[in-house]
Design a protein around this motif. Structure first.
Motif, short mmCIF file in Angstrom:
data_model
loop_
_atom_site.label_atom_id
_atom_site.label_comp_id
_atom_site.label_asym_id
_atom_site.label_seq_id
_atom_site.Cartn_x
_atom_site.Cartn_y
_atom_site.Cartn_z
N GLN A 1 43.65 46.90 42.32
CA GLN A 1 42.08 46.18 42.82
C GLN A 1 42.45 45.27 43.97
OE1 GLN A 1 39.32 46.35 41.21
NE2 GLN A 1 40.27 48.02 40.19
N ASP A 2 43.66 44.61 44.04
CA ASP A 2 43.93 43.89 45.33
C ASP A 2 43.64 44.78 46.60
OD1 ASP A 2 44.65 41.49 43.87
OD2 ASP A 2 46.66 42.15 43.85
N TYR B 1 40.03 45.35 47.01
CA TYR B 1 39.18 44.19 47.58
C TYR B 1 39.50 43.99 48.92
CZ TYR B 1 38.21 39.26 48.12
OH TYR B 1 37.78 38.03 48.74
#
Length: 186
Positions: free
Chosen positions: A142-143, A146
């Motif tokens: 997810q990082d 993002y």
């Protein structure tokens, strides 16, 4: 406020002594393991945790020279350089670690952090490419997802700002030429 020391209600001093004797050798072994990793110098991991990034980077560089096949030191060197704001050194270390990585976990970390270093330098298009590359190795991150979205938004903003600047410069040039035309010789 003083710390309350809890004692064994039965007064089992022998049990407490056995625990102390057991812990001391383990602490010594742990200390020797850190000393072995860093040689005679301070442990670079400890330096890093203490925020002494320049010293940690140097210690990792020394270890990297002593153990060139172990890319962890090159990667850690990049992390220390990044933390101290030396993004060029971080880019060099992460690039090397990325090329030499033999497993997807290290490939992911190197590409992700290379993207972070490039992002810090304002090259949002390259950062987006690096985050895409990182996602190839860990699609669930997810990082990275993002940061990819953020770099794409920043790149679009950068394009808009450049277009606005170009338009303004063109208008300024046109205005200057108009002023020259209005100034008739006397």
């Amino acid at each position: 406020d003083r710390a309350q020391i809890k004692t064994n209600a039965g007064g089992d001093f022998a049990g407490a002594l056995a625990l102390t004797v057991t812990l001391v050798p383990l602490l010594i072994v742990a200390g020797l393991a850190g000393a072995d990793r860093a040689g005679a110098a301070e442990d670079p991991d400890r330096l890093y945790r203490q925020g002494r990034f320049a010293e940690a980077e140097k210690a990792y560089a020394d270890l990297d020279m002593d153990h060139p096949k172990d890319i962890r030191y090159r990667y850690d060197r990049g992390c220390a350089a990044y933390q101290k704001g030396d993004y060029q050194a971080a880019i060099a270390a992460f690039s090397s670690a990325s090329i030499r990585a033999e497993d997807d976990a290290m490939r992911f970390k190197a590409a992700y952090n290379l993207g972070n270093a490039v992002f810090q330098q304002g090259d949002f298009a390259a950062a987006a490419d690096l985050y895409r590359n990182a996602l190839r190795f860990d699609p669930a991150s997810q990082d990275a997802r993002y940061n990819l979205e953020l770099s794409l938004r920043k790149r679009e903003q950068q394009k808009q700002d450049q277009e606005k600047k170009d338009k303004q410069e063109k208008q300024d040039k046109k205005d200057q030429q108009g002023e020259k035309g209005q100034q008739d010789p006397q």
